[in-house]
Design a protein around this motif. Structure first.
Motif, PDB file in Angstrom:
ATOM      1  N   TYR A  43      38.617  45.511  39.447  1.00  0.00           N
ATOM      2  CA  TYR A  43      37.799  45.117  38.379  1.00  0.00           C
ATOM      3  C   TYR A  43      37.029  46.311  37.979  1.00  0.00           C
ATOM      4  CZ  TYR A  43      33.565  44.955  41.443  1.00  0.00           C
ATOM      5  OH  TYR A  43      32.718  45.430  42.234  1.00  0.00           O
ATOM      6  N   VAL A  44      36.477  46.437  36.666  1.00  0.00           N
ATOM      7  CA  VAL A  44      35.805  47.446  36.163  1.00  0.00           C
ATOM      8  C   VAL A  44      34.801  47.036  35.198  1.00  0.00           C
ATOM      9  CG1 VAL A  44      37.444  48.339  34.313  1.00  0.00           C
ATOM     10  CG2 VAL A  44      35.971  50.029  35.146  1.00  0.00           C
ATOM     11  N   ASP A  45      33.590  47.589  35.045  1.00  0.00           N
ATOM     12  CA  ASP A  45      32.858  47.172  34.216  1.00  0.00           C
ATOM     13  C   ASP A  45      32.473  48.236  33.074  1.00  0.00           C
ATOM     14  OD1 ASP A  45      32.105  45.124  35.839  1.00  0.00           O
ATOM     15  OD2 ASP A  45      30.488  46.225  36.730  1.00  0.00           O
ATOM     16  N   ARG A  51      30.663  44.340  30.042  1.00  0.00           N
ATOM     17  CA  ARG A  51      31.755  43.466  29.998  1.00  0.00           C
ATOM     18  C   ARG A  51      32.655  43.565  31.254  1.00  0.00           C
ATOM     19  NH1 ARG A  51      35.128  42.610  24.706  1.00  0.00           N
ATOM     20  NH2 ARG A  51      33.061  41.529  24.308  1.00  0.00           N
ATOM     21  N   ARG A  52      32.954  42.671  32.061  1.00  0.00           N
ATOM     22  CA  ARG A  52      33.692  42.939  33.262  1.00  0.00           C
ATOM     23  C   ARG A  52      35.151  42.663  32.871  1.00  0.00           C
ATOM     24  NH1 ARG A  52      31.060  41.555  38.425  1.00  0.00           N
ATOM     25  NH2 ARG A  52      30.220  43.549  38.165  1.00  0.00           N
ATOM     26  N   PHE A  53      36.255  43.614  33.338  1.00  0.00           N
ATOM     27  CA  PHE A  53      37.600  43.441  33.067  1.00  0.00           C
ATOM     28  C   PHE A  53      37.957  43.197  34.571  1.00  0.00           C
ATOM     29  CE2 PHE A  53      36.058  45.556  29.274  1.00  0.00           C
ATOM     30  CZ  PHE A  53      36.698  44.917  28.364  1.00  0.00           C
ATOM     31  N   VAL A  54      38.722  41.947  34.876  1.00  0.00           N
ATOM     32  CA  VAL A  54      39.207  41.554  36.281  1.00  0.00           C
ATOM     33  C   VAL A  54      40.783  41.490  36.181  1.00  0.00           C
ATOM     34  CG1 VAL A  54      39.143  39.869  38.103  1.00  0.00           C
ATOM     35  CG2 VAL A  54      37.073  40.139  36.935  1.00  0.00           C
ATOM     36  N   LEU A  55      41.407  42.157  36.889  1.00  0.00           N
ATOM     37  CA  LEU A  55      42.829  42.342  36.841  1.00  0.00           C
ATOM     38  C   LEU A  55      43.534  40.902  37.209  1.00  0.00           C
ATOM     39  CD1 LEU A  55      45.361  43.812  36.022  1.00  0.00           C
ATOM     40  CD2 LEU A  55      45.427  44.876  38.621  1.00  0.00           C
ATOM     41  N   ILE A  56      44.103  40.281  36.954  1.00  0.00           N
ATOM     42  CA  ILE A  56      44.814  38.968  37.084  1.00  0.00           C
ATOM     43  C   ILE A  56      45.789  39.181  38.530  1.00  0.00           C
ATOM     44  CG2 ILE A  56      46.618  37.226  36.711  1.00  0.00           C
ATOM     45  CD1 ILE A  56      45.547  37.487  33.648  1.00  0.00           C
ATOM     46  N   GLY A  57      45.364  38.699  39.555  1.00  0.00           N
ATOM     47  CA  GLY A  57      46.105  38.936  40.786  1.00  0.00           C
ATOM     48  C   GLY A  57      45.467  40.101  41.342  1.00  0.00           C
ATOM     49  N   GLY A  58      44.723  40.726  41.105  1.00  0.00           N
ATOM     50  CA  GLY A  58      43.878  41.971  41.772  1.00  0.00           C
ATOM     51  C   GLY A  58      42.882  41.327  42.893  1.00  0.00           C
ATOM     52  N   ALA A  59      42.401  42.210  43.642  1.00  0.00           N
ATOM     53  CA  ALA A  59      41.333  41.856  44.907  1.00  0.00           C
ATOM     54  C   ALA A  59      40.190  40.939  44.159  1.00  0.00           C
ATOM     55  CB  ALA A  59      40.973  43.215  45.316  1.00  0.00           C
ATOM     56  N   ALA A  60      39.852  41.251  42.974  1.00  0.00           N
ATOM     57  CA  ALA A  60      38.831  40.500  42.541  1.00  0.00           C
ATOM     58  C   ALA A  60      38.992  39.402  41.849  1.00  0.00           C
ATOM     59  CB  ALA A  60      37.861  41.383  41.852  1.00  0.00           C
ATOM     60  N   ASP A  61      40.221  39.001  41.606  1.00  0.00           N
ATOM     61  CA  ASP A  61      40.688  37.600  40.861  1.00  0.00           C
ATOM     62  C   ASP A  61      40.358  36.441  41.618  1.00  0.00           C
ATOM     63  OD1 ASP A  61      41.670  36.144  38.852  1.00  0.00           O
ATOM     64  OD2 ASP A  61      43.689  36.381  39.575  1.00  0.00           O
ATOM     65  N   GLY A  62      39.616  35.585  41.172  1.00  0.00           N
ATOM     66  CA  GLY A  62      39.251  34.431  41.953  1.00  0.00           C
ATOM     67  C   GLY A  62      37.887  34.671  42.756  1.00  0.00           C
ATOM     68  N   VAL A  63      37.421  36.019  42.854  1.00  0.00           N
ATOM     69  CA  VAL A  63      36.149  35.826  43.578  1.00  0.00           C
ATOM     70  C   VAL A  63      34.996  35.693  42.637  1.00  0.00           C
ATOM     71  CG1 VAL A  63      34.943  37.687  44.648  1.00  0.00           C
ATOM     72  CG2 VAL A  63      37.259  37.796  44.993  1.00  0.00           C
ATOM     73  N   ASP A  64      33.824  35.074  43.240  1.00  0.00           N
ATOM     74  CA  ASP A  64      32.744  35.002  42.488  1.00  0.00           C
ATOM     75  C   ASP A  64      31.996  36.180  42.031  1.00  0.00           C
ATOM     76  OD1 ASP A  64      30.052  34.019  41.269  1.00  0.00           O
ATOM     77  OD2 ASP A  64      29.445  33.507  43.243  1.00  0.00           O
ATOM     78  N   PRO A  65      32.148  36.038  40.467  1.00  0.00           N
ATOM     79  CA  PRO A  65      31.693  37.567  39.806  1.00  0.00           C
ATOM     80  C   PRO A  65      30.299  38.001  40.388  1.00  0.00           C
ATOM     81  CG  PRO A  65      32.374  35.945  38.227  1.00  0.00           C
ATOM     82  CD  PRO A  65      32.349  35.250  39.622  1.00  0.00           C
TER      83      PRO A  65
END
Length: 77
Positions: A43-45, A51-65
Motif C-alpha cells: 500500500y501507499v498513502d 488517500r490510501r491505495f492498497v494493491l489487490i492481492g498484496g501484503a496489505a489487502d484484507g488487513v484492517d487499515p
C-alpha cells in the motif's frame, strides 16, 4: 494513529492521485497529480490528501487499515 480518510483497492502497483477523481468537475478542487508506487508493503498513502491505495492481492489487502502505519513513500510529480 487515525485511519486514512479513504482507501482505494487497485490492481496495478503504480497509481496516480489528484484528490478529485471522484468529484464531478472537481479538478479545481483537488491537488497536483502525483504518481505513487506501491512497494512490498502492499500500500501507499498520498502525501496531499492521505488517500490510501492498497494493491489487490498484496501484503496489505484484507488487513484492517487502522492497523497499518502511514506509508507516503514513492510520491513523484
Amino acid at each position: 494513529m487515525q485511519p486514512p480518510p479513504e482507501t482505494v483497492r487497485v490492481s496495478h502497483p503504480r497509481v496516480a492521485c489528484d484528490g478529485a477523481t471522484d468529484i464531478p468537475g472537481g479538478a479545481a478542487l483537488g491537488h497536483p497529480r502525483v504518481f505513487l508506487q506501491i512497494d512490498e508493503e502492499g500500500y501507499v498513502d498520498c502525501g496531499y490528501c492521505d488517500r490510501r491505495f492498497v494493491l489487490i492481492g498484496g501484503a496489505a489487502d484484507g488487513v484492517d487499515p487502522a492497523t497499518l502505519p502511514d506509508h507516503p513513500a514513492g510520491a513523484s510529480v
